[in-house]
Motif scaffolding. Structure first.
Motif, short mmCIF file in Angstrom:
data_model
loop_
_atom_site.label_atom_id
_atom_site.label_comp_id
_atom_site.label_asym_id
_atom_site.label_seq_id
_atom_site.Cartn_x
_atom_site.Cartn_y
_atom_site.Cartn_z
N GLU A 126 0.28 4.51 -6.18
CA GLU A 126 -0.29 4.16 -7.43
C GLU A 126 0.34 3.26 -8.11
O GLU A 126 -0.39 2.38 -8.73
CB GLU A 126 -0.69 5.61 -8.17
CG GLU A 126 -1.64 5.42 -9.12
CD GLU A 126 -3.05 5.28 -8.57
OE1 GLU A 126 -3.99 4.71 -9.33
OE2 GLU A 126 -3.25 5.36 -7.27
N THR B 63 -6.92 5.53 1.82
CA THR B 63 -6.97 6.94 1.55
C THR B 63 -8.25 7.28 2.00
O THR B 63 -8.29 8.73 2.14
CB THR B 63 -7.25 6.95 -0.10
OG1 THR B 63 -8.44 5.96 -0.46
CG2 THR B 63 -5.81 6.57 -0.66
N VAL C 101 0.76 -1.16 -0.29
CA VAL C 101 0.15 -0.12 -0.07
C VAL C 101 0.61 1.36 -0.11
O VAL C 101 0.53 2.22 -0.69
CB VAL C 101 -0.88 -0.19 1.33
CG1 VAL C 101 -1.52 1.42 1.26
CG2 VAL C 101 -1.92 -1.22 0.98
N PHE D 259 -5.94 -0.62 -0.34
CA PHE D 259 -5.35 0.77 -0.79
C PHE D 259 -6.75 1.71 -0.62
O PHE D 259 -6.51 2.84 -0.30
CB PHE D 259 -5.37 0.49 -2.35
CG PHE D 259 -3.99 0.18 -2.69
CD1 PHE D 259 -3.00 1.20 -2.70
CD2 PHE D 259 -3.41 -1.03 -2.64
CE1 PHE D 259 -1.80 0.91 -3.21
CE2 PHE D 259 -2.26 -1.60 -3.15
CZ PHE D 259 -1.26 -0.54 -3.38
N SER D 260 -8.00 1.21 -0.99
CA SER D 260 -9.04 2.03 -0.38
C SER D 260 -9.29 2.49 0.90
O SER D 260 -9.42 3.74 1.15
CB SER D 260 -10.46 1.14 -0.90
OG SER D 260 -11.53 2.08 -0.65
N LEU E 282 -1.60 -4.20 -9.57
CA LEU E 282 -2.26 -5.29 -8.68
C LEU E 282 -3.67 -5.42 -9.33
O LEU E 282 -4.29 -6.46 -9.38
CB LEU E 282 -2.48 -4.74 -7.20
CG LEU E 282 -1.33 -4.86 -6.48
CD1 LEU E 282 -1.42 -4.36 -5.17
CD2 LEU E 282 -0.82 -6.40 -6.30
N GLU E 283 -4.35 -4.19 -9.85
CA GLU E 283 -5.62 -4.08 -10.45
C GLU E 283 -5.39 -5.17 -11.73
O GLU E 283 -6.52 -5.98 -12.27
CB GLU E 283 -6.08 -2.72 -10.78
CG GLU E 283 -6.53 -1.94 -9.45
CD GLU E 283 -6.81 -0.45 -9.75
OE1 GLU E 283 -7.40 -0.06 -8.89
OE2 GLU E 283 -6.37 -0.04 -10.82
N LEU F 131 -5.65 -6.53 -0.71
CA LEU F 131 -4.73 -5.69 -1.21
C LEU F 131 -5.46 -4.36 -1.57
O LEU F 131 -5.10 -3.30 -1.10
CB LEU F 131 -3.60 -5.96 -1.85
CG LEU F 131 -2.50 -6.77 -1.23
CD1 LEU F 131 -1.40 -7.39 -2.02
CD2 LEU F 131 -1.68 -6.05 -0.07
N LEU F 132 -6.14 -4.71 -2.61
CA LEU F 132 -6.80 -3.49 -3.17
C LEU F 132 -7.58 -2.83 -2.25
O LEU F 132 -7.89 -1.47 -2.29
CB LEU F 132 -7.66 -4.09 -4.48
CG LEU F 132 -6.42 -4.42 -5.50
CD1 LEU F 132 -7.33 -5.02 -6.78
CD2 LEU F 132 -5.96 -2.99 -6.18
N LYS G 243 -0.51 -0.13 -7.16
CA LYS G 243 -2.13 -0.50 -7.27
C LYS G 243 -2.52 -0.75 -8.58
O LYS G 243 -3.23 -1.67 -8.80
CB LYS G 243 -2.66 0.83 -6.94
CG LYS G 243 -4.22 0.71 -6.54
CD LYS G 243 -4.96 1.97 -6.34
CE LYS G 243 -6.46 2.03 -6.17
NZ LYS G 243 -7.21 3.14 -6.04
#
Length: 669
Positions: free
Chosen positions: A565, A597, A561, A593-594, A571-572, A589-590, A568
């Motif tokens: 970006e 933030t 994390v 990230f959310s 990973l996406e 993990l994603l 991220k």
């Protein structure tokens, strides 16, 4: 404050003030020797008492604290009853204060004691005063209070007794991590006395080593060797060369001289008899720390585990508890977060059975546990463990705690992008750093360089690289690994890729060879960023997949994390493949990230809520208005509003609804 609320003393001080230009200095120096105070206390207090009571007060004025048996020892009169005298003084309100509820310990009012000490010289000869101090020293020694026993020995002008007391007290105080307090006392001895006691010289050398003052340590070790040549050979003196060698091994370790560590530790083992189990264990664990600094963490772990077992056998459970956080550090370096957690929890269970002495050194343990929870983005567990850190941090006696605590806070601030606060905390950490056997794997200046990189202040990073003399062609050892990762990231930011990948690949091979999975993970992520920046996404993804494979079993989250970006997006892309073997982990993990933030409050409780604030927060969560809470708690509405504002600030929210939601997320409700 100086008159301790004594009304007459305040009046007398006020009378004296007009004669002094500097009122602040007068108040600071206010004592029973000031003329107005002295005259009043002598005529109106002291001389009005029965002669036996006057004699008691004068003779016991040499004591910082008073109890019946101690007073009896100092008075040395079979007809005197110290406890009755103390109770009579308290009953008559004669400038004496009880220090406990049991009325065992008392002290004289400071100004009154100043007067008594001034009068004592007119009542007793200096030889009689010395004998009183000596009797006090003997009583305190029997009571197990080294500091008071030592101070009274010196007050009795018996420096030799002080030296002997210090020798006898060192092991016990060092076992309790109180070598700094011991050293503060021993510094009062003149060198002409110290040099007559070779064992004491070695102990002072060890205490200076604990304090990080290696020059003073070596000076006293040299003094010990010189003293040994002049004393009659005894069993004690024959054991000293092994102790000196061990002390020099520890000093070499603090200097980072691994060759000297091995040389002196092995010499200590040769010179120390098999029967001295403790000294031999210390020599072995010192060798173990050299393995740690060299990156051979599994060997270091074996030595540390053996050390803990040996301390357990000898009944030194406080050392066992204290050593657990070093074991956890090594396990974290090996990438074994779950094992580190288990080791720390076992140590906490052991500490809970050993009383306050063991419990108060566990702030380190909870801090590592909090950092592991933070790495896994377990906000609730992080908050609860950090609360325990706050509960324990002011009582710990381990000398490196101020450094560790400031460093941890700086890392939390850095990860929440509060970079200026992180830099301030790193400077605080640097100011309290004391060299110790734990390798300094992430030096403060390197951590500051990493923050400068995040701020885009590349000129400051370049200046640090130049000052350190770093190059991509260096042979990188474990101690230099972190600095060279910063160097690699600087080159990536500058789009200068010459030599980076080769350096990182050599570092990766060394980390894999020593099974240092945490290092492998960080090097792979740096390689990923380098290859991505060079326009090779396929090879970059190979590195990322290797990192994910290593990280998934231990639940690593923040290490990805924090890269932001670039990772991220990759990973996406990987998560779109429904057949990816780690797809479930990728989705977690994603999600992290959310959360990172939208919920920066996971570290807000570095300043925890007070008991009152938690009470109000719970009532807010029940839907009560400020007015209703005011009535429930018998507080004014304005007070409730003030508490609300502090709660909002600590949780980093704007209103009651957000506060309740944040508190639930942190497990406070």
């Amino acid at each position: 404050t100086r008159t301790e609320g004594w009304i007459t003393g305040l009046v007398l001080a006020a009378q004296a003030l007009p004669g002094h230009m500097d009122a602040a200095t007068f108040i600071r120096e206010l004592a029973g020797s000031h003329r107005f105070i002295l005259d009043y206390l002598v005529e109106e207090v002291l001389h009005r008492q029965p002669e036996s009571l006057q004699r008691f007060m004068l003779k016991t004025s040499i004591l910082n604290r008073l109890c019946g048996p101690l007073c009896d020892a100092v008075i040395n009169d079979p007809g005197s009853n110290g406890q009755e005298m103390l109770e009579a003084l308290e009953h008559d309100n004669l400038f004496i204060t009880a220090l406990d509820h049991e009325r065992r310990w008392y002290r004289y009012h400071n100004l009154f004691r100043d007067l008594l000490l001034k009068q004592l010289g007119q009542f007793l000869s200096s030889e009689e005063v010395n004998r009183s101090h000596l009797r006090a020293s003997q009583w305190y020694q029997a009571d197990g209070d080294f500091i008071e026993a030592f101070d009274h020995a010196l007050a009795a002008a018996d420096d030799d007794r002080g030296a002997e007391l210090a020798e006898g007290a060192y092991r016990d105080m060092d076992d309790k991590f109180l070598s700094a307090a011991w050293l503060d006392q021993v510094k009062k001895l003149p060198n002409r006395i110290t040099r007559l006691y070779p064992l004491l010289c070695v102990q002072i050398g060890m205490a200076y080593s604990d304090a990080g003052d290696l020059d003073a340590s070596e000076a006293h070790l040299n003094m010990a060797e010189q003293s040994l040549e002049q004393v009659v050979k005894t069993e004690q003196s024959q054991s000293l060369p092994g102790k000196i060698a061990l002390a020099r091994a520890i000093n070499a370790q603090l200097r980072g001289d691994i060759q000297a560590v091995v040389k002196y530790a092995e010499l200590a083992l040769q010179l120390t008899p098999d029967s001295d189990f403790f000294e031999r264990s210390q020599a072995n664990v010192t060798l173990g720390f050299s393995n740690w600094a060299a990156g051979n963490l599994e060997a270091a772990l074996k030595v540390m585990t053996d050390w803990m077992e040996s301390m357990q056998k000898t009944g030194n459970t406080v050392f066992v508890v204290a050593s657990a956080f070093a074991v956890a550090d090594i396990l974290v370096g090996l990438g074994r977060l779950s094992d580190a957690e288990s080791s720390l929890n076992r140590s906490l269970e052991l500490a809970s059975t050993q009383g306050d002495e063991a419990i108060k050194i566990t702030a380190h343990h909870y801090l590592i546990l909090a950092q592991i929870a933070y790495e896994r983005c377990d906000h609730q567990l992080f908050a609860s463990r950090l609360q325990m850190v706050h509960k324990l941090k002011d009582d710990t006696t381990l000398i490196d705690w101020p450094y560790r605590w400031n460093l941890a806070q700086a890392l939390f601030k850095e990860r929440e992008i509060d970079l200026e606060a992180a830099l301030t905390l790193l400077d605080k950490a640097k100011g309290v750093y004391v060299r110790n056997p734990v390798p300094d794997l992430q030096p403060v200046e390197a951590l500051k360089a990493r923050i400068y990189l995040a701020q885009g202040r590349l000129d400051k990073v370049r200046a640090w690289v130049q000052e350190r003399g770093l190059s991509v062609s260096d042979e990188v050892d474990y101690l230099g690994e972190f600095e060279h990762l910063i160097l690699a990231r600087l080159r990536i930011a500058e789009c200068d890729f010459s030599g980076i990948d080769s350096m990182l690949e050599h570092m990766l091979a060394a980390a894999k060879a020593q099974n240092r999975r945490r290092s492998v993970l960080e090097i792979l992520l740096t390689l990923f960023l380098s290859l991505l920046a060079q326009g090779d996404p396929q090879q970059a993804n190979t590195m990322l997949n290797q990192a994910l494979t290593i990280a998934e079993p231990e639940g690593y989250m923040r290490v990805f994390v924090d890269e932001g970006e670039p990772i991220k997006m990759q990973l996406e892309s990987l998560a779109k493949d429904r057949n990816h073997p780690l797809r479930k982990y990728l989705l977690k993990l994603l999600a992290a990230f959310s959360r990172s933030t939208t919920n920066p409050q996971q570290t807000a409780l570095i300043e925890p809520l007070t008991g009152r604030e938690l009470e109000i927060l719970r009532l807010v969560a029940q839907g009560l208005s400020n007015s209703e809470i005011s009535q429930r708690l018998y507080l004014s509405v304005s007070t409730i509003k003030g508490h609300n504002l502090r709660i909002f600030d600590k949780l980093q929210v704007q209103n009651r609804t957000e506060a309740v939601a944040s508190a639930r997320d942190l497990g406070l409700l």
